[in-house]
Design a protein around this motif. Structure first.
Motif, PDB file in Angstrom:
ATOM      1  N   ARG A 154      30.728  79.048  58.519  1.00 23.45           N
ATOM      2  CA  ARG A 154      31.311  78.971  59.861  1.00 23.45           C
ATOM      3  C   ARG A 154      32.821  78.703  59.800  1.00 23.45           C
ATOM      4  O   ARG A 154      33.472  78.637  60.821  1.00 23.45           O
ATOM      5  N   MET A 155      33.342  78.475  58.583  1.00 19.47           N
ATOM      6  CA  MET A 155      34.745  78.069  58.488  1.00 19.47           C
ATOM      7  C   MET A 155      35.626  79.199  57.988  1.00 19.47           C
ATOM      8  O   MET A 155      35.148  80.121  57.328  1.00 19.47           O
ATOM      9  N   SER A 156      36.917  79.119  58.264  1.00 17.14           N
ATOM     10  CA  SER A 156      37.860  80.109  57.746  1.00 17.14           C
ATOM     11  C   SER A 156      38.193  79.771  56.289  1.00 17.14           C
ATOM     12  O   SER A 156      37.874  78.682  55.803  1.00 17.14           O
ATOM     13  N   ASP A 186      45.502  84.089  52.678  1.00 16.24           N
ATOM     14  CA  ASP A 186      46.645  84.793  53.259  1.00 16.24           C
ATOM     15  C   ASP A 186      47.886  83.913  53.221  1.00 16.24           C
ATOM     16  O   ASP A 186      47.772  82.698  53.235  1.00 16.24           O
ATOM     17  N   VAL A 187      49.066  84.536  53.208  1.00 13.67           N
ATOM     18  CA  VAL A 187      50.284  83.726  53.073  1.00 13.67           C
ATOM     19  C   VAL A 187      50.445  82.682  54.163  1.00 13.67           C
ATOM     20  O   VAL A 187      50.889  81.572  53.891  1.00 13.67           O
ATOM     21  N   SER A 188      50.078  83.025  55.386  1.00  8.26           N
ATOM     22  CA  SER A 188      50.290  82.058  56.470  1.00  8.26           C
ATOM     23  C   SER A 188      49.367  80.851  56.303  1.00  8.26           C
ATOM     24  O   SER A 188      49.661  79.765  56.774  1.00  8.26           O
ATOM     25  N   GLN A 190      48.214  79.957  53.184  1.00 14.11           N
ATOM     26  CA  GLN A 190      48.576  79.408  51.888  1.00 14.11           C
ATOM     27  C   GLN A 190      49.644  78.320  52.025  1.00 14.11           C
ATOM     28  O   GLN A 190      49.560  77.267  51.388  1.00 14.11           O
ATOM     29  N   ALA A 191      50.623  78.555  52.877  1.00 15.23           N
ATOM     30  CA  ALA A 191      51.738  77.617  53.008  1.00 15.23           C
ATOM     31  C   ALA A 191      51.277  76.209  53.402  1.00 15.23           C
ATOM     32  O   ALA A 191      51.677  75.235  52.753  1.00 15.23           O
ATOM     33  N   PRO A 192      50.445  76.051  54.451  1.00 13.81           N
ATOM     34  CA  PRO A 192      50.000  74.690  54.780  1.00 13.81           C
ATOM     35  C   PRO A 192      49.191  74.028  53.664  1.00 13.81           C
ATOM     36  O   PRO A 192      49.272  72.798  53.502  1.00 13.81           O
ATOM     37  N   ASN A 195      51.651  72.693  51.216  1.00 15.99           N
ATOM     38  CA  ASN A 195      52.267  71.482  51.769  1.00 15.99           C
ATOM     39  C   ASN A 195      51.323  70.295  51.675  1.00 15.99           C
ATOM     40  O   ASN A 195      51.743  69.179  51.390  1.00 15.99           O
TER      41      ASN A 195
END
Lengths: 328, 326
Positions: A154-156, A186-188, A190-192, A195
């Motif tokens: 159910r999760m991304s 995905d890059v968007s 990946q960034a969080p 961090n």
């Protein structure tokens, strides 16, 4: 003495069929996936390990975590030897986050069951505090509490990877090994995650080992980078110096080959021709010699040691520290 | 518009299951000029691969494609064509995973020779000679020996070269590339990108290159189209799009990529996650995740507005993002 000490670690696998080899009356071929790697890490340090597929970077991670046996060499954490069989308390101290969060999470367990099982089996907290600790862990990886009841499907992808991190953190490890942990994202997303890893390291004082084939990602999270080629470390230096002034020809070629966002460069200009040789059939002397633009007679005869002007500046090339010998 | 080799207008790809229709590609229009490399960037689920596959009629059987596709053979004007009819005649495609895309039961030489034999009527020997020639052309060492090998005996980089040779065997004018370097190591990726670049200039081929990797697209492509949730949100020359994005999604994507040469700045990422194709938000589909969102975004009609400099954006408030840049 350093917090984590890896000394001369070698990992070997038998490849092919043992039975077929016995029938033929031969010994089965042995592949040396990690060949005598040594490095040290301090508490709270972040070490990046880069290399191409098959260079042994994941095997090294698994050896340090204790998931594959070490053929020779020693691994010690805080003065305690880890290379043999580990007891439960020692196993807890080094934890790993895997590449593919969808295949490394049990599909039939909710997040809460997954985390509370770990907390119970390892007796991390008393039984009546398990629920509270699960909630704390969700906060730590910045996931909403409502996902405790969710199944992985159910999760991304990003949420699943955060669960993978929470699972590793549940055991309160000293060392967190992230093996290609953002490669599938995905890059968007990946960034969080990058961090998050950075902030966990700062807040919890974790020693982080970050393994990736992506140089830019490694640069973002690591204090120090070890470059691996065919089972050995070819360069081990602080991140900024390594990226600004790579010394080993393989590191240079790798950097020239990587597409750089924001830097104009034509493809196909890398000095790296051909492909790495098979680890079953290594060339004599320096392993990088067949693909190296600097290869000379000495490289054929003597395998270079990982040496340098100081303990933190090391490269395994006969020409690494001769200032003027290396073309820019 | 005689310079165009391919014109796609209002392309829609939809799937119907259990009485519901989802439209993961929703009104994509793009043009490719002769000899040009067009990059399509987007994250997983943005519909970039489906859009590419519908150009050459390789959609799964339960998908339905609608839209106006025109292709220019020789030096003529683009005319409508049937996507399934262009196989072997002018358009070829290469895929991400060379192991699953190559037939494991055929020797690679026969694989490469199959296209010329089927589509160009070459006999067995001529096709075989051509296959070896093509293998040499794409930089496979000792092609005579390797032509007799099976795909599983080759390394990832060589397999990808075999796939390129297969694609080139029917002499395409347009090569579609679906993330062909994503599964490869950086040094091999660089070699393959160099090969594609070289083939493009020497054969005058056009290329559509689909990837999630902005750095790779930046190396190869003249022009970019950024896709989000089934739609193209921005197009323009690569350098200009990178230097000065005009859609908030493009900008957000760029601030998510760790840069190679500076390590200090914090990566932004994008809050939330891409919308589910079964339930796209109304108006601008990026609005729920957008940092510049305004009241009228949720009722915006999707339209790529072109400006004089060859660029286009679907953002109805491009001045907001431009204002920050100055």
């Amino acid at each position: 003495m350093s917090f984590l000490e890896v000394t001369d670690v070698t990992v070997r696998f038998t490849v092919g069929s043992r039975l077929a080899a016995r029938i033929k009356g031969e010994k089965p071929p042995i592949l040396t996936a990690v060949d005598g790697i040594s490095f040290e890490a301090e508490r709270g340090e972040s070490i990046g390990i880069v290399g191409e597929s098959g260079c042994g970077k994941s095997t090294l991670a698994k050896a340090i975590t204790g998931l594959v046996p070490v053929a020779s060499g020693s691994i010690s954490l805080d003065g305690r030897e880890l290379a043999g069989k580990r007891d439960q308390a020692l196993r807890r101290r080094i934890q790993m986050v895997f590449q593919d969060p969808s295949s490394s999470l049990n599909p039939s367990l909710t997040v809460e069951k997954m985390l509370s099982e770990l907390l119970r089996v390892h007796q991390v907290v008393p039984r009546d505090e398990i629920a509270d600790r699960c909630a704390e862990l969700m906060d730590l990886v910045e996931l909403p509490q409502s996902l405790l009841e969710a199944l992985p499907r159910r999760m991304s992808g990003g949420q699943r990877q955060r669960v993978g991190i929470a699972r590793a953190l549940a055991l309160e490890p000293d060392v967190l090994i992230a093996d290609e942990s953002v490669a599938a994202l995905d890059v968007s997303v990946q960034a969080p995650i990058l961090n998050l890893l950075n902030s966990l390291r700062d807040n919890l004082g974790l020693t982080l080992m970050f393994i990736s084939h992506d140089l830019a990602v490694v640069r973002y999270v690591s204090d120090r980078v070890i470059v691996m080629y065919l089972g050995t470390a070819v360069e081990d230096r602080p991140t900024a110096q390594l990226f600004d002034d790579p010394r080993h020809p393989y590191t240079k070629a790798l950097m020239a080959a990587a597409p750089k966002f924001g830097v104009k460069k034509a493809p196909g200009e890398s000095a790296l021709k051909g492909e790495p040789p098979s680890a079953l059939n290594l060339p004599s002397g320096c392993r990088f010699r067949p693909r190296c633009p600097l290869a000379a007679d000495i490289c054929e005869q003597i395998e270079p040691d990982l040496i340098g002007p100081s303990e933190t500046q090391r490269a395994a090339c006969h020409f690494a520290w001769e200032e003027n010998e290396i073309p820019a | 518009m005689s310079g165009n080799i391919l014109e796609v207008k209002d392309l829609e790809v939809s799937f119907t299951a259990h009485g519901r229709t989802v439209t993961p590609v929703d009104g994509v229009s793009l043009t490719v000029r002769r000899g040009e490399a067009l990059g399509i960037a987007g994250e997983s689920g943005s519909g970039k691969s489906l859009a590419l596959k519908s150009i050459i009629g390789l959609l799964p059987p339960n998908a339905a494609a609608r839209g106006d596709l025109r292709y220019a053979l020789d030096e003529k004007e683009p005319i409508p064509y049937s996507p399934t009819g262009v196989h072997g005649h002018g358009i070829s495609i290469i895929f991400q995973e060379p192991m699953t895309a190559l037939n494991p039961t055929m020797r690679v030489g026969d694989l490469i020779a199959e296209g010329p034999r089927m589509h160009h009527g070459l006999d067995k020997n001529a096709a075989r000679t051509k296959a070896v020639e093509l293998m040499r052309r794409v930089g496979i060492p000792t092609p005579e020996r390797r032509a007799k090998m099976w795909p599983h005996q080759l390394s990832g980089g060589l397999r990808q070269r075999v796939m390129i040779a297969t694609a080139l065997s029917t002499e395409p004018r347009l090569l579609l590339c679906d993330e062909p370097t994503t599964a490869l190591d950086v040094s091999i990726q660089d070699q393959i990108l160099g090969l594609l670049q070289e083939l493009r200039t020497s054969l005058g081929m056009s290329i559509i290159f689909v990837s999630h990797d902005l750095a790779v697209l930046g190396e190869l492509c003249d022009r970019l189209a950024i896709m989000y949730a089934g739609r193209i949100v921005e197009t323009g020359p690569t350098d200009q799009v990178f230097a000065n994005p005009r859609h908030p999604y493009t900008e957000a994507l760029m601030t998510s990529v760790p840069s190679f040469d500076a390590s200090a700045e914090q990566l932004q990422g994008i809050a939330g996650r891409p919308p589910d194709p079964r339930n796209f938000p109304p108006g601008c589909r990026f609005a729920p995740r957008c940092g510049y969102v305004q009241g009228d975004c949720s009722s915006a009609v999707h339209e790529l507005r072109t400006s004089g400099d060859g660029r286009a954006t679907a953002c109805i408030h491009p001045e907001l993002i431009e204002g920050v840049k100055e």
